[in-house]
Design a protein around this motif. Structure first.
Motif, short mmCIF file in Angstrom:
data_model
loop_
_atom_site.label_atom_id
_atom_site.label_comp_id
_atom_site.label_asym_id
_atom_site.label_seq_id
_atom_site.Cartn_x
_atom_site.Cartn_y
_atom_site.Cartn_z
N ASP A 79 0.84 -1.26 -0.16
CA ASP A 79 0.03 -0.01 -0.14
C ASP A 79 0.86 1.28 -0.05
OD1 ASP A 79 -2.38 -1.66 0.19
OD2 ASP A 79 -2.35 -1.58 2.30
N ARG A 80 2.15 1.21 0.51
CA ARG A 80 2.99 2.23 0.52
C ARG A 80 4.31 1.92 0.16
NH1 ARG A 80 1.14 2.00 6.09
NH2 ARG A 80 -0.30 3.87 6.60
N LEU A 81 4.90 3.08 -0.58
CA LEU A 81 6.03 2.59 -1.45
C LEU A 81 7.02 3.86 -1.35
CD1 LEU A 81 6.32 2.11 -5.05
CD2 LEU A 81 4.05 2.93 -3.88
N PHE A 82 8.39 3.57 -1.62
CA PHE A 82 9.20 4.86 -1.86
C PHE A 82 9.49 4.72 -3.32
CE2 PHE A 82 10.80 3.34 2.23
CZ PHE A 82 10.64 4.50 3.05
N ILE A 83 9.30 6.19 -3.77
CA ILE A 83 9.62 6.39 -5.30
C ILE A 83 10.76 7.14 -5.57
CG2 ILE A 83 8.67 7.15 -7.63
CD1 ILE A 83 5.67 6.51 -6.32
N VAL A 84 11.87 6.68 -6.00
CA VAL A 84 13.33 7.37 -6.05
C VAL A 84 13.47 7.59 -7.48
CG1 VAL A 84 15.55 7.01 -5.31
CG2 VAL A 84 13.66 6.40 -3.89
N ASP A 85 14.29 8.80 -7.59
CA ASP A 85 15.22 9.12 -8.76
C ASP A 85 16.43 9.63 -8.08
OD1 ASP A 85 16.55 9.47 -10.90
OD2 ASP A 85 14.94 10.71 -12.09
N PRO A 86 17.41 8.66 -8.06
CA PRO A 86 18.59 8.90 -7.31
C PRO A 86 19.38 10.05 -7.82
CG PRO A 86 18.56 6.53 -7.98
CD PRO A 86 17.59 7.19 -8.60
N ILE A 87 19.47 10.39 -9.17
CA ILE A 87 20.04 11.74 -9.74
C ILE A 87 18.85 11.98 -10.75
CG2 ILE A 87 21.64 12.87 -10.84
CD1 ILE A 87 23.72 11.20 -9.44
N ASP A 88 18.17 12.72 -10.76
CA ASP A 88 17.35 13.34 -11.82
C ASP A 88 18.03 14.53 -12.52
OD1 ASP A 88 15.01 13.51 -13.24
OD2 ASP A 88 14.28 15.25 -12.40
N GLY A 89 18.33 14.23 -13.89
CA GLY A 89 19.15 15.33 -14.66
C GLY A 89 20.48 14.74 -14.60
#
Length: 274
Positions: A79-89
């Motif tokens: 139901d819950r989660l982390f959504i991650v972009d380690p380096i965006d750009g």
């Protein structure tokens, strides 16, 4: 729960900045992902490894979605989660520029509840928890409220201004600007430095999750290209474009777009070139 998660995300973002800034952008080892998915550097992987160790251990019941982790679908059972972009750009990072960001969010039942966008080389930390407003370096921020599109400055890549995307082929006469990080574009709109952000191609969830909440908590609207609220933790982790702005500009952009100009799920996001 959002208030509990936000300090963790801030701590994680600052730790990510400490790791990424140890690498010199132009000297960091870089390679291209398969199938034209863009570049990645050793800094992306180092940050991802740290976040993947830190965050799930702090919240064992949360799922995980990251640009730099192969998606096995296990997150769909959470139901819950982390959504991650380690380096965006990443291209900006690899070119030695400063406009790249760490983007970290928590989603609950498809809705973002806590979010951080951190640009360590600019010392800018955007943060929000659901119902608590948005901040830049702990100072509250809000979207701009221009009179209309004719006086607005919109962050968008050039392909979004093709006449085919707009009603009767008429492209509104707003000023166009560009920044390489999609997360940073959303944060700049939330801050009020730009009046809106537009992308009409499918967008990866990790690029926009944190910015979605930060912008909404800054009294703006953030929807897909058709005006529907963004939902996250989709089986294919994309949304159908993004319109982000204060309420008046958002409505004007939505009304000016061609309603039958559908995006195609699964196609690549906006190209990096301005």
């Amino acid at each position: 729960m959002p208030a509990r998660d936000l300090p963790l995300l801030i701590e994680a973002a600052r730790a990510a900045g400490e790791i990424a800034t140890r690498y010199s952008g132009k000297l960091a080892r870089r390679w291209d992902k398969p199938e034209g998915a863009g570049p990645v550097t050793e800094a992306d992987i180092a940050v991802n490894d740290m976040l993947a160790a830190m965050l799930p251990s702090a919240r064992p019941g949360y799922g995980w979605l990251s640009e730099e982790t192969e998606d096995d679908g296990a997150r769909l059972n959470h139901d819950r989660l982390f959504i991650v972009d380690p380096i965006d750009g990443t291209r900006s990072f690899a070119d030695g520029k400063r406009t790249w960001a760490h983007s970290i969010a928590v989603a609950e039942h498809g809705r973002i509840t806590a979010a951080v966008i951190y640009l360590p080389l600019l010392d800018r930390l955007f943060a929000a928890a659901e119902g608590q407003g948005a901040t830049l370096n702990a100072v509250p921020i809000a979207t701009s409220q221009p009179a209309g599109l004719s006086t607005a400055e919109i962050l968008a890549t050039r392909p979004n201004l093709e006449p085919t995307h707009w009603r009767d082929g008429h492209v509104p006469a707003f000023a166009r600007a560009y920044r390489p990080s999609l997360a940073y574009r959303l944060a700049l709109v939330a801050q009020g430095r730009f009046d809106g952000m537009l992308t009409l191609r499918p967008s990866w969830e990790w690029d926009i999750a944190a910015g979605d909440l930060i912008l909404r908590e800054a009294r703006g609207r953030c929807t897909d290209r058709h005006g529907a609220a963004l939902r996250f933790n989709n089986s294919h982790p994309t949304v159908e474009g993004v319109i982000a702005a204060g309420p008046l500009v958002h409505r004007a952009l939505s009304e000016a777009l061609e309603p039958d100009d559908a995006v195609i799920p699964g196609t690549p996001p906006d190209p990096p070139a301005p």
